[in-house]
Design a protein around this motif. Structure first.
Motif, short mmCIF file in Angstrom:
data_model
loop_
_atom_site.label_atom_id
_atom_site.label_comp_id
_atom_site.label_asym_id
_atom_site.label_seq_id
_atom_site.Cartn_x
_atom_site.Cartn_y
_atom_site.Cartn_z
N ALA A 89 0.83 -1.21 0.00
CA ALA A 89 0.00 0.00 0.00
C ALA A 89 0.86 1.26 0.00
O ALA A 89 0.61 2.19 -0.77
N ALA A 90 1.88 1.29 0.86
CA ALA A 90 2.74 2.48 0.94
C ALA A 90 3.52 2.68 -0.36
O ALA A 90 3.75 3.82 -0.78
N THR A 91 3.91 1.60 -1.00
CA THR A 91 4.60 1.70 -2.29
C THR A 91 3.66 2.23 -3.37
O THR A 91 4.01 3.10 -4.16
N ARG A 92 2.43 1.70 -3.37
CA ARG A 92 1.45 2.14 -4.37
C ARG A 92 1.16 3.63 -4.24
O ARG A 92 1.04 4.35 -5.23
N TYR A 93 1.05 4.11 -3.01
CA TYR A 93 0.71 5.51 -2.77
C TYR A 93 1.93 6.32 -2.33
O TYR A 93 1.84 7.23 -1.52
N SER A 94 3.08 5.99 -2.92
CA SER A 94 4.33 6.69 -2.61
C SER A 94 4.51 7.96 -3.42
O SER A 94 5.42 8.75 -3.16
N GLY A 95 3.66 8.15 -4.43
CA GLY A 95 3.83 9.28 -5.35
C GLY A 95 4.73 8.92 -6.51
O GLY A 95 4.97 9.75 -7.39
N HIS A 96 5.22 7.68 -6.54
CA HIS A 96 6.12 7.22 -7.61
C HIS A 96 5.59 5.95 -8.27
O HIS A 96 6.37 5.16 -8.80
N PHE A 97 4.29 5.75 -8.23
CA PHE A 97 3.73 4.51 -8.77
C PHE A 97 2.49 4.83 -9.60
O PHE A 97 1.50 5.37 -9.09
N GLY A 98 2.56 4.52 -10.87
CA GLY A 98 1.39 4.59 -11.75
C GLY A 98 0.67 5.92 -11.79
O GLY A 98 -0.52 5.96 -12.05
N GLY A 99 1.37 7.00 -11.51
CA GLY A 99 0.74 8.32 -11.55
C GLY A 99 -0.19 8.60 -10.38
O GLY A 99 -0.91 9.59 -10.39
N LEU A 100 -0.18 7.74 -9.37
CA LEU A 100 -1.04 7.94 -8.21
C LEU A 100 -0.43 8.97 -7.26
O LEU A 100 0.79 9.04 -7.11
N PRO A 101 -1.27 9.75 -6.58
CA PRO A 101 -0.75 10.73 -5.62
C PRO A 101 -0.14 10.05 -4.40
O PRO A 101 -0.41 8.88 -4.11
N ARG A 102 0.65 10.81 -3.68
CA ARG A 102 1.29 10.31 -2.47
C ARG A 102 0.34 10.38 -1.28
O ARG A 102 -0.42 11.33 -1.12
N VAL A 103 0.43 9.35 -0.45
CA VAL A 103 -0.20 9.35 0.87
C VAL A 103 0.94 9.28 1.87
O VAL A 103 1.73 8.34 1.85
N GLN A 104 1.04 10.28 2.71
CA GLN A 104 2.11 10.34 3.69
C GLN A 104 1.66 9.84 5.07
O GLN A 104 2.47 9.40 5.86
N TYR A 105 0.37 9.88 5.32
CA TYR A 105 -0.15 9.57 6.65
C TYR A 105 -0.95 8.27 6.65
O TYR A 105 -1.86 8.08 5.82
N TRP A 106 -0.59 7.40 7.59
CA TRP A 106 -1.16 6.06 7.68
C TRP A 106 -1.52 5.77 9.13
O TRP A 106 -0.78 6.14 10.03
N GLN A 107 -2.63 5.09 9.33
CA GLN A 107 -3.00 4.69 10.68
C GLN A 107 -3.08 3.17 10.74
O GLN A 107 -3.64 2.53 9.84
N GLY A 108 -2.53 2.61 11.80
CA GLY A 108 -2.48 1.17 11.96
C GLY A 108 -3.63 0.64 12.80
O GLY A 108 -3.57 0.66 14.02
N LEU A 109 -4.66 0.19 12.14
CA LEU A 109 -5.87 -0.39 12.72
C LEU A 109 -6.78 0.67 13.33
O LEU A 109 -6.49 1.86 13.28
N ASN A 110 -7.89 0.19 13.87
CA ASN A 110 -8.89 1.07 14.45
C ASN A 110 -9.34 0.49 15.80
O ASN A 110 -9.75 -0.66 15.86
N GLU A 111 -9.21 1.26 16.83
CA GLU A 111 -9.71 0.93 18.16
C GLU A 111 -9.47 -0.53 18.55
O GLU A 111 -10.42 -1.29 18.79
N PRO A 112 -8.21 -0.94 18.63
CA PRO A 112 -7.91 -2.35 18.93
C PRO A 112 -8.23 -2.75 20.37
O PRO A 112 -8.04 -3.91 20.73
N ASN A 113 -8.76 -1.84 21.16
CA ASN A 113 -9.18 -2.19 22.52
C ASN A 113 -10.66 -2.59 22.56
O ASN A 113 -11.19 -2.88 23.63
#
Length: 168
Positions: A89-113
């Motif tokens: 996912a990070a490679t795909r949205y690195s800004g260097h893949f297939g003309g896709l824009p960059r995503v710099q911010y990522w969250q790891g899961l949701n409310e794991p409690n």
């Protein structure tokens, strides 16, 4: 200025774990279906918003419980398999893949409690969810930062304790 969407791993990945020829770290692997998120990221950027992708949910083959849990409430997700997906996912949205824009911010899961989003919370009367979450967020962090050190990995937010003995 910011917009977040859940990037469900189960929605992008194949429903069954693929043969050895499948490369889960490769964002161009034809077994992935990124179409919804490609459009979402493009639209967010076109609207001048900073996209945040929240990695969550697990395909049944990415869980270590029998039987596996529902997709958005995974049971013991496999840290290595989740990290491979995070790298893709990070490679795909690195800004260097297939003309896709960059995503710099990522969250790891949701409310794991909360059992609503992560299982198990307890085993044999002892809390386990924090010990299960730690290697997941560490793997996500290493994978995403390995693609671009300036990426930002946000730990999952915690939900309110709503059900005694079912949430932490």
């Amino acid at each position: 200025q910011w917009v977040l969407t859940p990037m469900q791993w189960w929605r992008v990945a194949p429903s069954r774990q693929m043969p050895v020829s499948w490369n889960p770290e490769n964002p161009a692997d034809p077994n992935y279906d990124w179409e919804f998120f490609d459009t979402w990221v493009r639209n967010a950027r076109a609207a001048g918003l900073q996209p945040v992708l929240q990695l969550r949910g697990t395909p049944t083959w990415g869980q270590n419980c029998t039987p596996p849990s529902v997709f958005d409430s995974p049971c013991k997700p496999d840290p290595a398999k989740l990290a491979a997906f995070a790298k893709a996912a990070a490679t795909r949205y690195s800004g260097h893949f297939g003309g896709l824009p960059r995503v710099q911010y990522w969250q790891g899961l949701n409310e794991p409690n909360l059992t609503l989003f992560f299982q198990p919370q307890f085993e044999n009367g002892k809390t386990v969810s924090a010990d299960l979450y730690r290697p997941l967020i560490n793997g996500i962090y290493a994978a995403i930062k390995g693609v671009d050190p300036s990426n930002v990995v946000i730990a999952a937010g915690l939900g309110p304790i709503a059900v005694p003995n079912a949430t932490i």
